[in-house]
Design a protein around this motif. Structure first.
Motif, PDB file in Angstrom:
ATOM      1  N   VAL A  90       0.811  -1.221   0.000  1.00  0.00           N
ATOM      2  CA  VAL A  90       0.000   0.000   0.000  1.00  0.00           C
ATOM      3  C   VAL A  90       0.848   1.276   0.000  1.00  0.00           C
ATOM      4  O   VAL A  90       0.574   2.192  -0.784  1.00  0.00           O
ATOM      5  CB  VAL A  90      -1.019  -0.012   1.161  1.00  0.00           C
ATOM      6  N   PRO A  91       1.890   1.402   0.844  1.00  0.00           N
ATOM      7  CA  PRO A  91       2.683   2.643   0.802  1.00  0.00           C
ATOM      8  C   PRO A  91       3.299   2.919  -0.571  1.00  0.00           C
ATOM      9  O   PRO A  91       3.370   4.070  -1.003  1.00  0.00           O
ATOM     10  CB  PRO A  91       3.772   2.405   1.852  1.00  0.00           C
ATOM     11  N   ALA A  92       3.715   1.880  -1.274  1.00  0.00           N
ATOM     12  CA  ALA A  92       4.302   2.079  -2.608  1.00  0.00           C
ATOM     13  C   ALA A  92       3.257   2.616  -3.583  1.00  0.00           C
ATOM     14  O   ALA A  92       3.548   3.502  -4.396  1.00  0.00           O
ATOM     15  CB  ALA A  92       4.887   0.774  -3.130  1.00  0.00           C
ATOM     16  N   VAL A  93       2.044   2.118  -3.500  1.00  0.00           N
ATOM     17  CA  VAL A  93       0.967   2.589  -4.378  1.00  0.00           C
ATOM     18  C   VAL A  93       0.637   4.047  -4.052  1.00  0.00           C
ATOM     19  O   VAL A  93       0.452   4.871  -4.955  1.00  0.00           O
ATOM     20  CB  VAL A  93      -0.274   1.680  -4.248  1.00  0.00           C
ATOM     21  N   ILE A  94       0.594   4.386  -2.770  1.00  0.00           N
ATOM     22  CA  ILE A  94       0.311   5.773  -2.353  1.00  0.00           C
ATOM     23  C   ILE A  94       1.407   6.712  -2.848  1.00  0.00           C
ATOM     24  O   ILE A  94       1.127   7.788  -3.390  1.00  0.00           O
ATOM     25  CB  ILE A  94       0.144   5.857  -0.818  1.00  0.00           C
ATOM     26  N   VAL A  95       2.663   6.314  -2.673  1.00  0.00           N
ATOM     27  CA  VAL A  95       3.788   7.145  -3.140  1.00  0.00           C
ATOM     28  C   VAL A  95       3.707   7.343  -4.645  1.00  0.00           C
ATOM     29  O   VAL A  95       3.968   8.436  -5.152  1.00  0.00           O
ATOM     30  CB  VAL A  95       5.142   6.518  -2.722  1.00  0.00           C
ATOM     31  N   PHE A  96       3.331   6.300  -5.391  1.00  0.00           N
ATOM     32  CA  PHE A  96       3.184   6.423  -6.842  1.00  0.00           C
ATOM     33  C   PHE A  96       2.165   7.506  -7.199  1.00  0.00           C
ATOM     34  O   PHE A  96       2.437   8.388  -8.017  1.00  0.00           O
ATOM     35  CB  PHE A  96       2.768   5.088  -7.461  1.00  0.00           C
ATOM     36  N   PHE A  97       0.980   7.454  -6.590  1.00  0.00           N
ATOM     37  CA  PHE A  97      -0.067   8.415  -6.936  1.00  0.00           C
ATOM     38  C   PHE A  97       0.291   9.839  -6.492  1.00  0.00           C
ATOM     39  O   PHE A  97       0.014  10.807  -7.206  1.00  0.00           O
ATOM     40  CB  PHE A  97      -1.422   7.980  -6.374  1.00  0.00           C
ATOM     41  N   ILE A  98       0.927   9.976  -5.340  1.00  0.00           N
ATOM     42  CA  ILE A  98       1.370  11.305  -4.909  1.00  0.00           C
ATOM     43  C   ILE A  98       2.426  11.845  -5.874  1.00  0.00           C
ATOM     44  O   ILE A  98       2.380  13.010  -6.283  1.00  0.00           O
ATOM     45  CB  ILE A  98       1.902  11.263  -3.457  1.00  0.00           C
ATOM     46  N   SER A  99       3.380  11.013  -6.259  1.00  0.00           N
ATOM     47  CA  SER A  99       4.429  11.431  -7.200  1.00  0.00           C
ATOM     48  C   SER A  99       3.825  11.814  -8.543  1.00  0.00           C
ATOM     49  O   SER A  99       4.206  12.827  -9.146  1.00  0.00           O
ATOM     50  CB  SER A  99       5.446  10.311  -7.397  1.00  0.00           C
TER      51      SER A  99
END
Length: 194
Positions: free
Chosen positions: A152-161
């Protein structure tokens, strides 16, 4: 010494087949490095991330880092020479021929059929990077979808980036720096808590 020779041959193959630039080399390199058991998928994704963050072409950074990881400084030098040798040799051999055949119809047909192959290699590279970045192996903050555990954190970082680059027009290296900083902070917080 045999390992160093295998490094040269593997990166020579990657260099000679690297039509279309650095991103097409990613899929070729992943096949070669995973086949030789020099890296796993997660490590390969990390190497690609480091190769993109450091100055210079991805292929050279990938070769240097992998060579160093596998066989030290000699491995780094040999792998780098392996990946650049085909380009140097082809430029020396074909520079005159290419300038003579600038408008030749056969050249146009060759490039017409190479473009879809390059696109396919780039899409495969994207698939490998997404797989390495989003899928987790036993992490606590994972969600299982379709038999795959997504971190989940990797997916969140992707969308924020994506938002920061696309909507706010921030520089990709700046966003990568921010993400790296928060990654380091989270590492130390995780180590302090657990």
């Amino acid at each position: 010494m045999m390992l160093v020779a295998r490094l040269f041959v593997s990166f020579f193959k990657i260099g000679i087949m690297g039509f279309g630039g650095g991103y097409t080399i990613i899929s070729l390199a992943s096949h070669e490095l995973l086949k030789n058991n020099w890296v796993d998928v997660g490590t390969f994704s990390d190497i690609i991330a480091i190769s993109q963050m450091t100055p210079g072409p991805i292929a050279i950074n990938l070769a240097t880092f992998t060579g160093y990881r596998v066989a030290g400084i000699l491995g780094a030098v040999v792998a780098t020479l392996g990946v650049v040798s085909p380009s140097v040799l082809l430029i020396m051999i074909f520079a005159e021929l290419i300038s003579r055949a600038e408008k030749h119809p056969i050249k146009e047909h060759v490039f017409y059929f190479l473009r879809p192959v390059v696109l396919g290699l780039i899409l495969y590279a994207v698939f490998l990077l997404v797989k390495g970045a989003f899928l987790s192996t036993g992490a606590e903050l994972s969600v299982e979808i379709g038999g795959n555990a997504f971190y989940v954190p990797a997916v969140i970082v992707f969308f924020i980036s994506f938002f920061l680059i696309r909507k706010l027009r921030l520089s990709p290296p700046f966003v990568m720096g921010i993400a790296a900083f928060f990654g380091v902070v989270m590492h130390f917080i995780g180590n302090a808590l657990f």
